[in-house]
Write a protein that holds these residues in place. Structure first.
Motif, PDB file in Angstrom:
ATOM      1  N   VAL A  37      43.931  44.349  40.974  1.00  0.00           N
ATOM      2  CA  VAL A  37      44.155  43.145  40.168  1.00  0.00           C
ATOM      3  C   VAL A  37      44.766  41.962  40.910  1.00  0.00           C
ATOM      4  CG1 VAL A  37      44.296  44.495  38.037  1.00  0.00           C
ATOM      5  CG2 VAL A  37      46.416  43.903  39.265  1.00  0.00           C
ATOM      6  N   SER A  39      44.743  39.229  43.698  1.00  0.00           N
ATOM      7  CA  SER A  39      43.725  38.591  44.532  1.00  0.00           C
ATOM      8  C   SER A  39      43.965  38.808  46.024  1.00  0.00           C
ATOM      9  CB  SER A  39      43.661  37.092  44.220  1.00  0.00           C
ATOM     10  OG  SER A  39      42.695  36.455  45.023  1.00  0.00           O
ATOM     11  N   ARG A  42      43.037  42.454  46.702  1.00  0.00           N
ATOM     12  CA  ARG A  42      41.628  42.736  46.416  1.00  0.00           C
ATOM     13  C   ARG A  42      40.708  42.084  47.453  1.00  0.00           C
ATOM     14  NH1 ARG A  42      40.049  39.625  42.817  1.00  0.00           N
ATOM     15  NH2 ARG A  42      41.715  40.083  41.346  1.00  0.00           N
ATOM     16  N   ASP A  50      41.893  34.977  41.208  1.00  0.00           N
ATOM     17  CA  ASP A  50      43.000  35.257  40.294  1.00  0.00           C
ATOM     18  C   ASP A  50      42.454  35.848  39.009  1.00  0.00           C
ATOM     19  OD1 ASP A  50      44.958  34.356  42.031  1.00  0.00           O
ATOM     20  OD2 ASP A  50      44.749  32.285  41.350  1.00  0.00           O
ATOM     21  N   MET A  51      43.122  36.896  38.548  1.00  0.00           N
ATOM     22  CA  MET A  51      42.667  37.637  37.382  1.00  0.00           C
ATOM     23  C   MET A  51      43.772  37.632  36.337  1.00  0.00           C
ATOM     24  SD  MET A  51      41.442  41.642  37.342  1.00  0.00           S
ATOM     25  CE  MET A  51      39.985  41.372  38.353  1.00  0.00           C
ATOM     26  N   PHE A  59      37.472  34.925  34.655  1.00  0.00           N
ATOM     27  CA  PHE A  59      37.924  34.735  36.036  1.00  0.00           C
ATOM     28  C   PHE A  59      36.703  34.736  36.934  1.00  0.00           C
ATOM     29  CE2 PHE A  59      37.830  39.254  35.329  1.00  0.00           C
ATOM     30  CZ  PHE A  59      37.346  39.788  36.509  1.00  0.00           C
ATOM     31  N   LEU A  61      35.205  36.026  40.738  1.00  0.00           N
ATOM     32  CA  LEU A  61      35.333  36.802  41.966  1.00  0.00           C
ATOM     33  C   LEU A  61      34.587  36.062  43.068  1.00  0.00           C
ATOM     34  CD1 LEU A  61      34.732  40.390  40.575  1.00  0.00           C
ATOM     35  CD2 LEU A  61      36.893  39.451  41.412  1.00  0.00           C
ATOM     36  N   SER A  87      33.261  36.360  35.583  1.00  0.00           N
ATOM     37  CA  SER A  87      33.495  37.625  34.910  1.00  0.00           C
ATOM     38  C   SER A  87      34.538  37.446  33.811  1.00  0.00           C
ATOM     39  CB  SER A  87      33.961  38.662  35.940  1.00  0.00           C
ATOM     40  OG  SER A  87      33.987  39.946  35.379  1.00  0.00           O
ATOM     41  N   ARG A  88      34.717  38.517  33.030  1.00  0.00           N
ATOM     42  CA  ARG A  88      35.751  38.568  31.989  1.00  0.00           C
ATOM     43  C   ARG A  88      36.335  39.972  31.970  1.00  0.00           C
ATOM     44  NH1 ARG A  88      36.114  34.433  28.593  1.00  0.00           N
ATOM     45  NH2 ARG A  88      34.355  33.028  28.448  1.00  0.00           N
ATOM     46  N   ILE A  89      37.589  40.056  31.614  1.00  0.00           N
ATOM     47  CA  ILE A  89      38.208  41.363  31.411  1.00  0.00           C
ATOM     48  C   ILE A  89      37.771  41.864  30.035  1.00  0.00           C
ATOM     49  CG2 ILE A  89      40.392  42.577  31.068  1.00  0.00           C
ATOM     50  CD1 ILE A  89      41.603  40.756  33.188  1.00  0.00           C
ATOM     51  N   ILE A 100      35.571  45.150  33.489  1.00  0.00           N
ATOM     52  CA  ILE A 100      35.189  43.744  33.587  1.00  0.00           C
ATOM     53  C   ILE A 100      33.686  43.601  33.400  1.00  0.00           C
ATOM     54  CG2 ILE A 100      37.132  43.135  35.091  1.00  0.00           C
ATOM     55  CD1 ILE A 100      35.241  43.264  37.501  1.00  0.00           C
TER      56      ILE A 100
END
Length: 177
Positions: A37, A39, A42, A50-51, A59, A61, A87-89, A100
């Motif tokens: 999680v 950045s 990752r 940033d997530m 967010f 990637l 993307s989205r959680i 995600i």
């Protein structure tokens, strides 16, 4: 339980269009969670971005695979030096579950389970609808997870693109057509 039986490093199809791949990582679980999680951690094995820790939160990637290893290896002609994905959680249960959305596929989930002083990471990527996507994604996750294992154990990973190319050929032989 300190030592676990080694896992097959290769992903398997757990449904016709679903790849499941596992890795044993050094714990504790919170450390592994941070590599998923945060950045700055990752980006060392997958992609930066940033997530926000909230279900539904969007967010981005950002992959720069040439920066993952030194040397990066021979990049395929189709690959660019940067790739972005909105993307989205979709599910969040820190530090055990993160899911995600993933472009046009059904998404990716990461599940963490403590195993003594180690952590079992199970990654599931859903709706890999065609063979080229399945092979690219399988080789990609495998190569990225190999880098994660190396980073978390203090080893230097091999060239990303050379590993990815070899793994794509392996998955073409291993996964049903």
């Amino acid at each position: 339980m300190n030592e676990l039986a080694p896992l097959d490093a290769y992903g398997v199809l757990t449904e016709p269009a679903t790849l499941t791949i596992q890795r044993i990582l050094p714990g504790p679980i919170e450390r592994v969670w941070d590599y998923l999680v945060k950045s700055e951690l990752r980006r060392q094995w997958l992609a930066s971005g940033d997530m926000p820790m909230e279900v539904g939160a969007p967010f981005e990637l950002v992959w720069r695979n040439d920066e993952l290893t030194d040397p990066p290896g021979q990049r395929p002609a189709w690959a660019t030096d940067e790739h972005r994905l909105e993307s989205r959680i979709t599910e969040l249960d820190p530090p055990r579950t993160l899911a995600i959305s993933w472009g046009s596929t059904g998404g990716v989930s990461f599940t963490l389970e403590p195993r003594g002083d180690k952590v079992l990471l199970t990654l599931v990527h859903h709706r890999l609808c065609d063979r080229p996507t399945l092979l690219n994604v399988s080789a990609g996750w495998h190569a990225h997870l190999d880098i994660l294992v190396a980073r978390m154990t203090g080893r230097e990973p091999g060239p990303f693109w050379d590993g990815w190319t070899r793994l794509k050929a392996d998955y073409d032989q291993r996964l049903p057509a």
